[in-house]
Each structure stands twice: as C-alpha cells, then as structure tokens.
Enzyme design. Structure first.
Site, PDB file in Angstrom:
ATOM      1  N   LYS A 198       0.685  -1.264   0.012  1.00 44.10           N
ATOM      2  CA  LYS A 198      -0.212   0.157   0.201  1.00 44.10           C
ATOM      3  C   LYS A 198       0.842   1.239   0.075  1.00 44.10           C
ATOM      4  O   LYS A 198       1.483   1.489   1.010  1.00 44.10           O
ATOM      5  CB  LYS A 198      -0.866  -0.056   1.150  1.00 44.10           C
ATOM      6  CG  LYS A 198      -1.965   1.177   1.066  1.00 44.10           C
ATOM      7  CD  LYS A 198      -1.377   2.143   2.263  1.00 44.10           C
ATOM      8  CE  LYS A 198      -2.085   3.531   2.361  1.00 44.10           C
ATOM      9  NZ  LYS A 198      -1.951   4.328   1.324  1.00 44.10           N
ATOM     10  N   GLY A 251       6.379   5.245   8.791  1.00 43.56           N
ATOM     11  CA  GLY A 251       6.018   6.499   8.725  1.00 43.56           C
ATOM     12  C   GLY A 251       5.625   7.081  10.024  1.00 43.56           C
ATOM     13  O   GLY A 251       6.825   7.016  10.790  1.00 43.56           O
ATOM     14  N   GLU A 254       2.325   8.461  15.210  1.00 49.14           N
ATOM     15  CA  GLU A 254       0.913   8.286  15.406  1.00 49.14           C
ATOM     16  C   GLU A 254       0.454   7.297  14.862  1.00 49.14           C
ATOM     17  O   GLU A 254      -0.741   6.623  15.334  1.00 49.14           O
ATOM     18  CB  GLU A 254       0.379   9.691  14.970  1.00 49.14           C
ATOM     19  CG  GLU A 254      -1.152   9.964  15.652  1.00 49.14           C
ATOM     20  CD  GLU A 254      -1.583  11.418  14.837  1.00 49.14           C
ATOM     21  OE1 GLU A 254      -0.829  12.092  14.230  1.00 49.14           O
ATOM     22  OE2 GLU A 254      -2.708  11.410  14.676  1.00 49.14           O
ATOM     23  N   CYS A 307      13.519  10.078   7.658  1.00 48.35           N
ATOM     24  CA  CYS A 307      13.365   9.783   9.092  1.00 48.35           C
ATOM     25  C   CYS A 307      14.673  10.074   9.916  1.00 48.35           C
ATOM     26  O   CYS A 307      14.672  10.241  11.015  1.00 48.35           O
ATOM     27  CB  CYS A 307      12.718   8.356   9.186  1.00 48.35           C
ATOM     28  SG  CYS A 307      13.477   7.367   7.939  1.00 48.35           S
ATOM     29  N   GLU A 404       8.942  15.650  15.837  1.00 51.30           N
ATOM     30  CA  GLU A 404       9.533  15.598  14.541  1.00 51.30           C
ATOM     31  C   GLU A 404       8.701  16.627  13.513  1.00 51.30           C
ATOM     32  O   GLU A 404       7.672  16.545  13.459  1.00 51.30           O
ATOM     33  CB  GLU A 404       9.447  14.146  14.068  1.00 51.30           C
ATOM     34  CG  GLU A 404       9.899  13.856  12.519  1.00 51.30           C
ATOM     35  CD  GLU A 404       9.576  12.481  12.285  1.00 51.30           C
ATOM     36  OE1 GLU A 404       8.528  12.135  11.983  1.00 51.30           O
ATOM     37  OE2 GLU A 404      10.441  11.761  11.766  1.00 51.30           O
TER      38      GLU A 404
HETATM   39  P1  NAI Z   1       1.322   8.330   7.999  1.00 52.19           P
HETATM   40  O1  NAI Z   1       2.159   7.727   8.873  1.00 52.19           O
HETATM   41  O2  NAI Z   1       0.055   8.983   8.333  1.00 52.19           O
HETATM   42  O3  NAI Z   1       1.297   7.780   6.640  1.00 52.19           O
HETATM   43  C1  NAI Z   1       2.256   6.641   6.311  1.00 52.19           C
HETATM   44  C2  NAI Z   1       1.596   5.699   5.702  1.00 52.19           C
HETATM   45  O4  NAI Z   1       0.492   5.025   6.450  1.00 52.19           O
HETATM   46  C3  NAI Z   1       0.773   6.011   4.384  1.00 52.19           C
HETATM   47  O5  NAI Z   1       0.661   4.976   3.292  1.00 52.19           O
HETATM   48  C4  NAI Z   1      -0.712   6.238   4.862  1.00 52.19           C
HETATM   49  O6  NAI Z   1      -1.495   6.003   3.915  1.00 52.19           O
HETATM   50  C5  NAI Z   1      -0.856   5.047   5.864  1.00 52.19           C
HETATM   51  N1  NAI Z   1      -1.753   5.197   6.877  1.00 52.19           N
HETATM   52  C6  NAI Z   1      -2.116   6.262   7.393  1.00 52.19           C
HETATM   53  N2  NAI Z   1      -3.075   6.026   8.365  1.00 52.19           N
HETATM   54  C7  NAI Z   1      -3.247   4.831   8.497  1.00 52.19           C
HETATM   55  C8  NAI Z   1      -4.049   3.962   9.155  1.00 52.19           C
HETATM   56  N3  NAI Z   1      -4.945   4.416  10.227  1.00 52.19           N
HETATM   57  N4  NAI Z   1      -3.804   2.589   9.049  1.00 52.19           N
HETATM   58  C9  NAI Z   1      -2.979   1.851   8.127  1.00 52.19           C
HETATM   59  N5  NAI Z   1      -2.208   3.011   7.444  1.00 52.19           N
HETATM   60  C10 NAI Z   1      -2.254   4.213   7.446  1.00 52.19           C
HETATM   61  O7  NAI Z   1       2.025  10.095   7.863  1.00 52.19           O
HETATM   62  P2  NAI Z   1       1.537  11.222   7.040  1.00 52.19           P
HETATM   63  O8  NAI Z   1       0.308  11.221   7.511  1.00 52.19           O
HETATM   64  O9  NAI Z   1       1.842  11.065   5.639  1.00 52.19           O
HETATM   65  O10 NAI Z   1       2.582  12.277   7.669  1.00 52.19           O
HETATM   66  C11 NAI Z   1       2.513  12.706   9.040  1.00 52.19           C
HETATM   67  C12 NAI Z   1       3.704  13.120   9.507  1.00 52.19           C
HETATM   68  O11 NAI Z   1       4.211  11.794   9.719  1.00 52.19           O
HETATM   69  C13 NAI Z   1       4.907  13.950   8.855  1.00 52.19           C
HETATM   70  O12 NAI Z   1       4.721  15.256   8.914  1.00 52.19           O
HETATM   71  C14 NAI Z   1       6.060  13.380   9.342  1.00 52.19           C
HETATM   72  O13 NAI Z   1       6.497  13.858  10.650  1.00 52.19           O
HETATM   73  C15 NAI Z   1       5.612  11.872   9.783  1.00 52.19           C
HETATM   74  N6  NAI Z   1       6.090  10.950   8.754  1.00 52.19           N
HETATM   75  C16 NAI Z   1       7.482  10.202   9.157  1.00 52.19           C
HETATM   76  C17 NAI Z   1       7.928   9.294   8.147  1.00 52.19           C
HETATM   77  C18 NAI Z   1       9.065   8.655   8.508  1.00 52.19           C
HETATM   78  O14 NAI Z   1       9.865   8.058   7.562  1.00 52.19           O
HETATM   79  N7  NAI Z   1       9.851   8.918   9.741  1.00 52.19           N
HETATM   80  C19 NAI Z   1       7.265   9.148   6.672  1.00 52.19           C
HETATM   81  C20 NAI Z   1       6.293   9.989   6.743  1.00 52.19           C
HETATM   82  C21 NAI Z   1       5.629  10.585   7.400  1.00 52.19           C
END
Ligand code: NAI
Ligand code: MG
Length: 501
Positions: A198, A251, A254, A307, A404
């Site tokens: 996904k 990701g 949260e 990250c 972050e």
């Molecule tokens: P996210 O963690 O919500 O999204 C990452 C993935 O998880 C995406 O494919 C998303 O569709 C999926 N996802 C979202 N909610 C889900 C759920 N309830 N169940 C299963 N899968 C789910 O990150 P988002 O909203 O894109 O970004 C928000 C913040 O997260 C960013 O500002 C950043 O701080 C952090 N982030 C950190 C990353 C890292 O590699 N450390 C990568 C992306 C975001």
C-alpha cells in the site's frame, strides 16, 4: 485514471524521459491485483499533485475495503497454491535477478515519477532507485542460502528446526522514498511470501511500475499486489484483514500506534519504522569542514523529509560560532526549485499540509525564543517550498527540539561536556539514529555505547547498505529491516520432532 488533459498539454515543459512520457500517456493508474491493473470496485479515484507547482496532474484509483479484500485473497491464494513459495530456490533467485536488471532499465522512469509525484530532486531519486536495485541484488542471493538447523535434542528424537515463510505480508509505505518500494517487498519475496503493497496516497505511481516489472521478471500474478488509497481506509483494512499475517509499516508514530492497536485482534506480526529527532553531536576536535558539509546535507536532503534527518545539532561551545557560520554559509546559496531543473539542490515539501506543518513549527520556534540564523519562511507562492532554516540558541526542552518536524528545520543546541552532550542526545522520546563527530577514538566508542538509538554514524551520516540492519528504539519503532534481520522478520521457525524407535 490517467494524466489529466491539462497536464498533458503542459508536459513539454517538463524534461521527462521518453519512458516517463509513455507511462503517463499510456498507463492506467490502478491497483495491481492478480497481475492485472484494475480500477477500484467503487470506481473512485484520487488526485495526484505535483508538489513543485501544486497542480493536479493525474488521477489514480482510490481503493476501499473491497479492493483490499480482493488483493489479500489473491495474495493468499498465491501463497497457498505455492506458485512462488514452492518454486526452486535457484529459480526464485533467477527471477529476482531479472527484476534487478529490469529495474536498472527503468531508472529514468522511476526517477522521473519520484520527481513528479514526490517532489524529489534528481540526485536523491537516482540514489533511491539505485538503493532499490542494490537491495534486490542483495536479497536475490538469499533463497538458496535459507536453511534450518538441528538443535540439541533428547537422544530418542530427531528435531528439525525449519524456516518457513510467514504468509501474506502487507507493506505500508510513506511518501518520502517512493522508488524504494523494492526494498520493502523483496525481502518478503526472497523468503517465499506473498505481498500486498500500500503506497502512500501522495506517491502511488512507482509502485505500479515495480509491480509490473515483478510480473515481467517472472514473479507469478498474485504474489505482488498493490492497493492505492488513503491510509485510514486502505491501510486500516489491511491491518484488520484476518488473512494478512504480517505488517511492515514505515511512517509517523501516531499512525504506527494506531496500527499496533488495530492489529491486536488478529495478533499480526509487526515491524515499525517510525520517525526520529536524531542528534548530530559535534565535539571540538572534529573535522569541521566535513561536519558542516555532511550535517547540512543530512538536514536539507529531501527538504528534511527523511526519518534519519539529523535535526538536533549539538555543538561543543568552543567551536559553536565557527560551525554555525560554516553551516549558514553552505546553506545560504542552496538552489530551491523543481527537481526537473538540473541545478536544483532542494525541492518542495510533499504537500500543502506538510508546508503548513513546517510553518507552524517555525512559528513555535520563534515564539519559544530560538534565534533564526537562516531562512525561516516559505519560498515563493506556488508549490510547497520552504527555505532551509537554522535555529540557534535552542533549548532541548523547546517543542522544535522535541517533535519531528519533517521539513528543512535544524535546531542548534550548545553543550560544554561529553556527559552533557550524551544526556541531551538521549533526552528525547525517539531513538532512530545519531551522528558523532570527533577525532578521539575512545570518545567515539564511549558515545556510540551510550547513545540509545538504532544506528550511530561516526564522522559520517546517513550511510545505508542492504546488508546492514536498520531501525529504531523507543518511539522510533521496533524490528529491523535489511540484512539478515528482514529474513527473520519474514520467516517463522517450525520445530519438527521425530521419535526414533
Ligand atoms: P502517516 O504515517 O500517516 O502515513 C504513512 C503511511 O501510512 C501512508 O501510506 C498512509 O496512507 C498510511 N496510513 C495512514 N493512516 C493509516 C492507518 N490508520 N492505518 C494504516 N495505514 C495508515 O504519515 P503522513 O500522514 O503522511 O505524515 C504525517 C507526519 O508523519 C509527517 O509530517 C512526518 O512527521 C511523519 N512521517 C514520518 C515518516 C518517516 O519515515 N519517519 C514518513 C512519513 C511521515
Ligand atoms: Mg497520516
């Protein structure tokens, strides 16, 4: 479900490769289920935006629970009938090697798509594409080396410890390294699993390409499936699905916590690669030129949306002003723009949401009394660009040092002693990575032992290699990817007892 008409008209303005042009004009942007590119059962689509302009350039299938169920059933059937799992190890390796070659032939396409939907600059996308290829090369050697063992056992029995694939593995990816998709799925494939990928809703395109290349390489239909859509629907449905055995998530913390709770009823095996607030500790005996170049590179790389971005820069007081001046100097003239311009060094943030988030944190930094030594504002009024921003005079208790941000924002924190530096570095809920800059070998070892993180880089930063495990501790997650660690994650050990008469 294709590139929009308005975008096609302006496509000449982008120096797209022929392969990318052909893909954008000729492909459906759908799910990949049982080897077919398909629309959502509901017919729903979602908009894709070019982060450099903010313009919608295409629409992609947006999945629902029904699409997830189709993909999972396809992956489960493929696993149960053994069309991939039971293939000879040598043949699995041959096909994975073919995948590596095909990825190599698709460099331009993958790289252009990363620039287009991910806002990545070319140097970064080239690196990610190559890392995907390197990872496929590495894991393509594993199937013939997977083996069990015979543990010590009572003398009236023979016990075999057998290594078996886990089953259907779901991989939920973020938007900050879309072409790294092969890194997520190939370790699972090398162990004989089936996969449902996904991709992040912002960057779905390269996953379609990678899934098609898997088919072309001879990985049977149903073994690699892709479902697009928002996390709250598609990701959540994968986590809840009783036929999914394992989830690899990268990701935000949260979302990671939400997934862990949602996975409890079906007791799924999880691995969590979450964010960080990684410290770079610079001692007064360090090579300051090297430190300044690498630290700024690691803070501004992919506009800070990485990250392991080293966002807390801890500097020993005696060299503080000199190093800050050098970092400001190196960062001042960075060329910000679209990744399609060859001279661009820093691209846009992924979305308006991310730009708003970064702006909010920069405002908080000012309000909390940190000093803006560079940047501090968005750049231009089209696209999602933000200036590289250096805060000095930061206290580790400030919000900008604790949360972050995921943007080009660096917090400089002065320190006096080694003990103080380690204490500040560890005073965070995260534990992904840390950098240590010193010429003193003993100090390098002391610091590496004392830092509570998954990776320490000494006199370098953000080096990655497919054979070296990667992951975090504390709120940065658990489980390791890459190297033999992924093999452990994607296999189960079975003990077979045989009584000797
Ligand atoms: P996210 O963690 O919500 O999204 C990452 C993935 O998880 C995406 O494919 C998303 O569709 C999926 N996802 C979202 N909610 C889900 C759920 N309830 N169940 C299963 N899968 C789910 O990150 P988002 O909203 O894109 O970004 C928000 C913040 O997260 C960013 O500002 C950043 O701080 C952090 N982030 C950190 C990353 C890292 O590699 N450390 C990568 C992306 C975001
Ligand atoms: Mg989210």
């Amino acid at each position: 479900m294709r590139a929009t008409r308005a975008f096609l008209k302006t496509m000449d303005e982008w120096p797209l490769s022929q392969a990318a042009t052909n893909f954008l004009v000729g492909s459906e942007f759908g799910h990949v289920i049982e080897g077919e590119v398909v629309a959502s059962a509901s017919g729903e689509t979602m908009a894709l935006y070019d982060p450099a302009t903010g313009l919608e350039f295409a629409r992609c299938a947006a999945g629902g629970v029904e699409d997830v169920d189709r993909a999972v059933r396809s992956a489960r059937q493929a696993f149960e009938d053994g069309r991939w799992r039971n293939l000879d190890a040598q043949e699995k390796e041959r096909r994975l090697r073919r995948l590596s070659v095909l990825l190599g032939q698709s460099r331009d396409l993958l790289s252009d798509l990363d620039v287009l939907d991910g806002g990545v600059v070319q140097a970064y996308s080239a690196f990610i594409v190559q890392f995907g290829i390197d990872t496929v090369d590495y894991y393509s050697g594993w199937p013939t080396k997977l083996h069990g063992s015979m543990p010590a056992a009572p003398h009236d029995v023979v016990v075999q410890q057998v290594r078996e694939p886990v089953g259907v593995c779901a991989v939920i990816s973020p938007w900050n390294g879309p072409s790294a998709a092969p890194c997520g799925i190939v370790p699972a494939l090398a162990c004989g699993n089936s996969v449902v990928l996904k991709p992040a809703e912002q960057t779905p395109l390269t996953a379609i390409v990678v899934a098609k290349l898997c088919l072309e390489a001879g990985i049977p239909p149903g073994v690699v499936n892709v479902v697009h859509g928002v996390g709250e629907i598609v990701g959540a449905a994968l986590v809840a699905h009783p036929q999914v055995d394992a989830i690899s998530f990268t990701g935000s913390g949260e979302t990671g916590r939400r997934i862990q709770a949602a996975a409890a009823p079906t007791l799924k095996r999880l691995s969590m690669e979450l964010g960080g607030k990684s410290p770079q500790i610079v001692f007064d005996d360090a090579d300051l030129d090297a430190a300044a170049a690498t630290i700024t590179g690691a803070a501004w790389g992919h506009s800070g949306q990485v990250c392991t971005a080293g966002t807390r820069v801890l500097i020993q007081r005696g060299i503080h002003d000199e190093l800050v001046a050098a970092m400001v100097e190196k960062s001042r003239s960075i060329k910000i723009g679209s990744g399609f311009r060859a001279d661009t060094q820093m691209g846009p943030l992924i979305s308006q949401e991310q730009l708003d988030r970064v702006s909010r944190y920069v405002g908080l930094g000012r309000a909390e009394g940190a000093h803006v030594a560079l940047g501090g504002a968005r750049q231009g009024d089209a696209g999602y660009f933000h200036q590289p921003t250096i805060f000095t005079g930061v206290d580790n208790r400030m919000t900008i040092a604790r949360e972050e941000i995921f943007g080009p924002v660096m917090s400089v924190i002065p320190f006096d002693t080694e003990e103080e530096a380690i204490a500040i570095a560890n005073d965070t809920e995260y534990g992904l990575a840390a950098g240590v800059w010193t010429r003193d070998l003993s100090r390098a070892h002391r610091a590496s032992q004392a830092l509570r993180v998954g990776t320490v880089w000494v006199n370098t930063y953000q080096r990655v290699n497919p054979s070296i495990p990667y992951g975090g501790v504390k709120q940065s997650g658990y489980g390791r990817s890459l190297g033999a660690a992924s093999i452990d994650h994607y296999t189960e050990l079975k003990s077979v007892w045989l009584k000797i008469r």
